[in-house]
Design an enzyme around this catalytic site. Sequence first.
Site, PDB file in Angstrom:
ATOM      1  N   LYS A 152       0.404   3.161  27.613  1.00 45.50           N
ATOM      2  CA  LYS A 152      -0.460   3.504  26.474  1.00 45.50           C
ATOM      3  C   LYS A 152      -0.457   2.422  25.377  1.00 45.50           C
ATOM      4  O   LYS A 152      -0.790   2.682  24.224  1.00 45.50           O
ATOM      5  CB  LYS A 152      -0.065   4.865  25.857  1.00 45.50           C
ATOM      6  CG  LYS A 152      -0.272   6.020  26.789  1.00 45.50           C
ATOM      7  CD  LYS A 152      -1.715   6.274  27.002  1.00 45.50           C
ATOM      8  CE  LYS A 152      -2.004   6.787  28.384  1.00 45.50           C
ATOM      9  NZ  LYS A 152      -3.372   6.569  28.805  1.00 45.50           N
ATOM     10  N   GLY A 153      -0.056   1.230  25.786  1.00 39.50           N
ATOM     11  CA  GLY A 153      -0.020   0.134  24.815  1.00 39.50           C
ATOM     12  C   GLY A 153      -1.312  -0.668  24.780  1.00 39.50           C
ATOM     13  O   GLY A 153      -1.418  -1.650  24.057  1.00 39.50           O
ATOM     14  N   THR A 155      -2.592  -1.739  27.878  1.00 36.01           N
ATOM     15  CA  THR A 155      -2.356  -2.642  29.011  1.00 36.01           C
ATOM     16  C   THR A 155      -3.591  -2.815  29.893  1.00 36.01           C
ATOM     17  O   THR A 155      -3.846  -3.890  30.417  1.00 36.01           O
ATOM     18  CB  THR A 155      -1.178  -2.130  29.865  1.00 36.01           C
ATOM     19  OG1 THR A 155      -1.437  -0.781  30.252  1.00 36.01           O
ATOM     20  CG2 THR A 155       0.123  -2.174  29.088  1.00 36.01           C
ATOM     21  N   ARG A 233       3.178  -0.951  21.014  1.00 37.42           N
ATOM     22  CA  ARG A 233       2.287  -0.230  20.096  1.00 37.42           C
ATOM     23  C   ARG A 233       3.156   0.668  19.228  1.00 37.42           C
ATOM     24  O   ARG A 233       4.276   1.041  19.646  1.00 37.42           O
ATOM     25  CB  ARG A 233       1.323   0.619  20.956  1.00 37.42           C
ATOM     26  CG  ARG A 233       0.304   1.407  20.189  1.00 37.42           C
ATOM     27  CD  ARG A 233      -0.565   2.213  21.146  1.00 37.42           C
ATOM     28  NE  ARG A 233      -1.570   2.984  20.451  1.00 37.42           N
ATOM     29  CZ  ARG A 233      -2.402   3.829  21.035  1.00 37.42           C
ATOM     30  NH1 ARG A 233      -2.361   4.002  22.347  1.00 37.42           N
ATOM     31  NH2 ARG A 233      -3.277   4.501  20.326  1.00 37.42           N
ATOM     32  N   SER A 241      -0.770   9.348  22.247  1.00 36.80           N
ATOM     33  CA  SER A 241      -1.688   8.964  23.318  1.00 36.80           C
ATOM     34  C   SER A 241      -1.177   9.452  24.678  1.00 36.80           C
ATOM     35  O   SER A 241      -1.928   9.973  25.502  1.00 36.80           O
ATOM     36  CB  SER A 241      -1.836   7.432  23.319  1.00 36.80           C
ATOM     37  OG  SER A 241      -2.569   6.992  24.412  1.00 36.80           O
TER      38      SER A 241
HETATM   39  N1  LIG Z   1      -7.891  -3.529  22.300  1.00 39.76           N
HETATM   40  C1  LIG Z   1      -7.181  -2.427  22.044  1.00 39.76           C
HETATM   41  N2  LIG Z   1      -6.466  -2.305  20.918  1.00 39.76           N
HETATM   42  C2  LIG Z   1      -5.752  -1.218  20.659  1.00 39.76           C
HETATM   43  N3  LIG Z   1      -5.657  -0.161  21.501  1.00 39.76           N
HETATM   44  C3  LIG Z   1      -6.344  -0.239  22.633  1.00 39.76           C
HETATM   45  C4  LIG Z   1      -7.121  -1.364  22.973  1.00 39.76           C
HETATM   46  N4  LIG Z   1      -7.669  -1.113  24.178  1.00 39.76           N
HETATM   47  C5  LIG Z   1      -7.245   0.093  24.566  1.00 39.76           C
HETATM   48  N5  LIG Z   1      -6.467   0.629  23.623  1.00 39.76           N
HETATM   49  C6  LIG Z   1      -5.813   1.933  23.654  1.00 39.76           C
HETATM   50  O1  LIG Z   1      -4.689   1.848  24.528  1.00 39.76           O
HETATM   51  C7  LIG Z   1      -4.486   3.119  25.124  1.00 39.76           C
HETATM   52  C8  LIG Z   1      -4.482   2.965  26.612  1.00 39.76           C
HETATM   53  O2  LIG Z   1      -3.403   2.141  26.925  1.00 39.76           O
HETATM   54  P1  LIG Z   1      -3.109   1.681  28.402  1.00 39.76           P
HETATM   55  O3  LIG Z   1      -4.314   1.014  28.972  1.00 39.76           O
HETATM   56  O4  LIG Z   1      -1.868   0.859  28.365  1.00 39.76           O
HETATM   57  O5  LIG Z   1      -2.872   3.063  29.138  1.00 39.76           O
HETATM   58  S1  LIG Z   1      -2.105   3.287  30.525  1.00 39.76           S
HETATM   59  O6  LIG Z   1      -0.670   3.161  30.268  1.00 39.76           O
HETATM   60  O7  LIG Z   1      -2.589   2.303  31.482  1.00 39.76           O
HETATM   61  O8  LIG Z   1      -2.455   4.676  30.907  1.00 39.76           O
HETATM   62  C9  LIG Z   1      -5.605   4.004  24.628  1.00 39.76           C
HETATM   63  O9  LIG Z   1      -5.095   4.676  23.497  1.00 39.76           O
HETATM   64  P2  LIG Z   1      -5.567   6.146  23.027  1.00 39.76           P
HETATM   65  O10 LIG Z   1      -7.060   6.057  22.873  1.00 39.76           O
HETATM   66  O11 LIG Z   1      -4.854   6.398  21.728  1.00 39.76           O
HETATM   67  O12 LIG Z   1      -5.160   7.117  24.108  1.00 39.76           O
HETATM   68  C10 LIG Z   1      -6.670   3.008  24.249  1.00 39.76           C
HETATM   69  O13 LIG Z   1      -7.583   3.499  23.312  1.00 39.76           O
END
Ligand SMILES: Nc1ncnc2c1ncn2[C@@H]1O[C@H](COP(=O)(O)OS(=O)(=O)O)[C@@H](OP(=O)(O)O)[C@H]1O
EC number: 2.8.2.-
Length: 290
Positions: A152-153, A155, A233, A241
């Site tokens: 949820k960072g 990635t 994050r 999240s």
């Molecule tokens: N560029 C950028 N900056 C900040 N945050 C971002 C960005 N891109 C994706 N997100 C938010 O990251 C969350 C998804 O993280 P992951 O892709 O690591 O999720 S996972 O672990 O693969 O399931 C998810 O968070 P939440 O919306 O709070 O659930 C995304 O909205």
Amino acid sequence: MEYSLISHSRYARSFNPVKKKLVLLAIMLFLWVYMAYSCVGYCSTMPRMMVDYRVKETQTAGKRTDNSGVDLMSKLLSKPQGWVDLETDYDEPPIRTASRDLLNNEVEIDQTEDWDEIRGEQKSPDQSPMSSFSNGSGSKKLPQAIIIGVKKGGTRALLEFLRVHPDIRAVGAEPHFFDRNYDNGLDWYRDLMPKTLEGQITMEKTPSYFVTREAPARISAMSRDTKLIVVVRDPVTRAISDYTQTLSKKPDIPTFESLTFKNRTTGLIDISWSAIQIGIYDHQHLQNWH
Ligand SMILES: Nc1ncnc2c1ncn2[C@@H]1O[C@H](COP(=O)(O)OS(=O)(=O)O)[C@@H](OP(=O)(O)O)[C@H]1O
């Protein structure tokens, strides 16, 4: 003399100015079509130029003011550096035993999702700009760079941004090799990867590696030159999240508040809950990677 006059008049008749122009136009049209055709064929063998243009376009649209992306890219493309020997002082504790995973069967939920993704990816070809260029040739290699966390960072977004680069090829789904599928062996892992050409980098992302105690030693055993990327994050928004994702699949789970606090009055937090535990980056997890 007579002969030459006749022939001259025939020549003059057959090449009057209008016909001359028509012949010239036809020749020019033929040349233009030929050049256009040649150019299309030539350009299709130059994907680097095409993708460089796309990257430039993205950067302009996003009005980038920092060069952190460029830094990351140059680090990824740079020659491998040596890294700390992880095996010498590594003791192998049990995997995530202390954590109360988001209501026990979180792992199973995630795994189903990931393998659905992998199956989907195999059915539908890679839609990246480089797909037509590199799908048919090259060879599958073990990843030289891995996004190891955090869950949820952001990635997914990072991997998708990186794989726009022509020298990066990535597997879209999460292989979970260094946590759940290690027994399948390196050949199994390599086989999941997309084909790459000389000089291209193979990548994957599995955010749960960051919290898997065995992962550092396992990755080191594969290659000490593997580049590792961690996106962190704010632990609170990360936990929310994480919880929200589980809630969307299991609407009847307890509230975030009741899972977070052992005692609401004293404010004592339950750090055995995985959504909280993953966010204790330094003390709980990062030290495993030193
Ligand atoms: N560029 C950028 N900056 C900040 N945050 C971002 C960005 N891109 C994706 N997100 C938010 O990251 C969350 C998804 O993280 P992951 O892709 O690591 O999720 S996972 O672990 O693969 O399931 C998810 O968070 P939440 O919306 O709070 O659930 C995304 O909205």
